[in-house]
Design a protein around this motif. Sequence first.
Motif, PDB file in Angstrom:
ATOM      1  N   VAL A 265      90.165 -98.615  43.686  1.00 53.62           N
ATOM      2  CA  VAL A 265      90.816 -99.306  44.808  1.00 53.62           C
ATOM      3  C   VAL A 265      91.144-100.743  44.420  1.00 53.62           C
ATOM      4  O   VAL A 265      92.203-101.272  44.788  1.00 53.62           O
TER       5      VAL A 265
ATOM      6  N   LEU B 290      92.707 -92.698  50.057  1.00 51.33           N
ATOM      7  CA  LEU B 290      92.088 -93.871  50.668  1.00 51.33           C
ATOM      8  C   LEU B 290      91.370 -93.508  51.966  1.00 51.33           C
ATOM      9  O   LEU B 290      90.272 -94.013  52.236  1.00 51.33           O
TER      10      LEU B 290
ATOM     11  N   ALA C 145      87.528 -94.034  52.477  1.00 54.23           N
ATOM     12  CA  ALA C 145      87.056 -94.896  53.563  1.00 54.23           C
ATOM     13  C   ALA C 145      86.060 -94.164  54.447  1.00 54.23           C
ATOM     14  O   ALA C 145      85.037 -94.726  54.870  1.00 54.23           O
TER      15      ALA C 145
ATOM     16  N   TRP D 175      89.362-100.174  53.296  1.00 53.60           N
ATOM     17  CA  TRP D 175      90.174 -99.177  52.606  1.00 53.60           C
ATOM     18  C   TRP D 175      91.021 -98.389  53.609  1.00 53.60           C
ATOM     19  O   TRP D 175      92.158 -98.032  53.310  1.00 53.60           O
TER      20      TRP D 175
END
Length: 678
Positions: free
Chosen positions: A296, A422, A426, A434
Amino acid sequence: MNRLAGSSSPYLQQHADNPVDWYPWGEEALERARTEDKPILLSIGYSACHWCHVMAHESFEDPATAEVMNRRYVNIKVDREERPDLDRIYQNAHMLLAQRPGGWPLTVFLTPDQVPFFAGTYFPSTPRHGLPSFVDLLNRVADFLAEHPEEIRRQNDSLQQALTRIYNPEGGSIPALSVVDKARAELAQSFDAEHGGFGDAPKFPHPASLDWLAWHAARHGDGESRRMLDATLDAMAAGGLFDQVGGGFCRYSVDTRWMIPHFEKMLYDNGPLLGLYAERGARGDARSRRVAEQTVAWLEREMRDASGAFCSSLDADSEGEEGRFYVWDPETVESLLTAEEWAVAARVWGLQGPPNFEGRWHLHEVVPPDTVADALEIAPEEAAARLDRARERLLRAREERVRPHRDDKLLAGWNALMITGLARAARALDRPDWLALAQDAMAAVRRLHWHDGRLYASYREGATSAMPRACLDDYAALLEATLALLETEWDSELLEWAVTLAGALMEDFHDDAGGGFFYTARDHETLIQRPKVYSDDAMAAGNGIAAQCLIRLGHLLAEPRYLEAAEGTLANAGPMIEQAPMGHMSLLVALDMHYHAPPLVVLRGQGEALADARRTIAAADGAARVFPIPDDATDLPEALAGKAPRAGGPRAWLCRGLHCEPPVDDPATLAQRLAAGE
């Protein structure tokens, strides 16, 4: 500058100053070929492709070669990332003509009616490796077409018939679930028990296969699937496929050990890999958590566009050399680190051993950090901390180097894959920052790629050429991303968007007669074939993802039409799945969902209590789909509006298929039932 100068594709713009009279794919070039009765030279590549650059420097920038191309052909250049429809058709044509897999650059010779009659990949400027020179090939192919038109016509007829059989299967019935066991056996047979992954070099991550392993392990408690998945994730994370300094995965490894990659980094496989590593990190694996965090960080640092969406890829080359940006020499590394950091880094990354890439060192784990900690008589946590500090110092130093070219076009489908990754990450690691990245990217895709009820595949700021139409994979991936966001944080407007995408799939791509989904929309430009693609490749097949999403959305909204479309897809693909199950892993997930609907939990609640309930239930059953809907959510469809909240805490409904049980006011009790397999 030739006609490519105004293109939205950086790859085409790289060829805008070639002496070749390039056309982008379109009616102007095709009409000229028909009018002048000239063959078409079709060259397909992408901006991060090393051998595309080599062929460009050797041939397309050479005036003498360009003179032959311009005199004897109508020359068309295509970015395969913007036009996967063309790439898919002509890659399969290459397979039929050459009897071997294709690749990039793809070099195809077409008659004026767009039918290919000869195909190859890279051709050198001078004869070598058993290949003729490109100029010699140009002349020989054009001469053969002129001298043997009837032979070429008969071959073209046969080729079209073969492509029709490939792209329009007759179908059959939905396979028995036992085909899943066959697929698992095939995966186990091809599994590399020593180095992880499947098959021999070159080794690709194949996210569709890894996602299936994760699904099967979570859904059926399959320990062997979990073992193969974890071993592969471990090996890739320790290898040079993963950027040990800056995060993110390269496209593939040239060796069986994942040590030396082809150094290009693509958005499309980093999304699924991010989700897989984060979910493993949530199960307690520290390295997987670090890999997710580094990936990320790379995404934000190097790939994020000002719009909030993500760029397509990073080149393998910089300063004219493949991998130059990423490799090191021990003297430089030692000079950047403290003695304590060097003591760990040198041993872990093999910097005291021989070079592994053209006289230099590409970093990968030669010795596990815990083993190094034992040798140095320090705690494992201290070794990990020193290695983290070493990464930070090397990253700061690397930032001063000449960067690889970034292809900054924004692709709807590839962004969707990253949004899904993502959102999964998350959710797994409880990272609202995120989730915000994923939500920003979704907003950018909707703003830039959706116009007048249509999705467009590619966008680039300042481009003057028309945006290419999106294909099935783009719509399916975007629907999957929307559902992933809804599972992480509810948004009624996003549910409406999901219904819009599902409607477009049904209206524009569905084969009402035979079942399944075509690769191109009903009003797409006419090509030599309208493909229907079921097999996974570097990305999961659009038909597989569409079937999964329509089953999930059909169960959530109690919409039989979606479920029937998924069933028709499985039936039309049935004989192909039975013949080669390992090539259809995304459809196998849908098949499993069709026979045994996974738990779907609708939660109503508010604030942190709702979030806690979602975490508790998701942790209990990794295959459950959990939708946390706030008490104050509005504009809910009928299937959800009846699931009313209660005062005083969360409420949960467990649904299997189209049947929902009475509400449960203690989500922890429901989680215990799910964990027990009830």
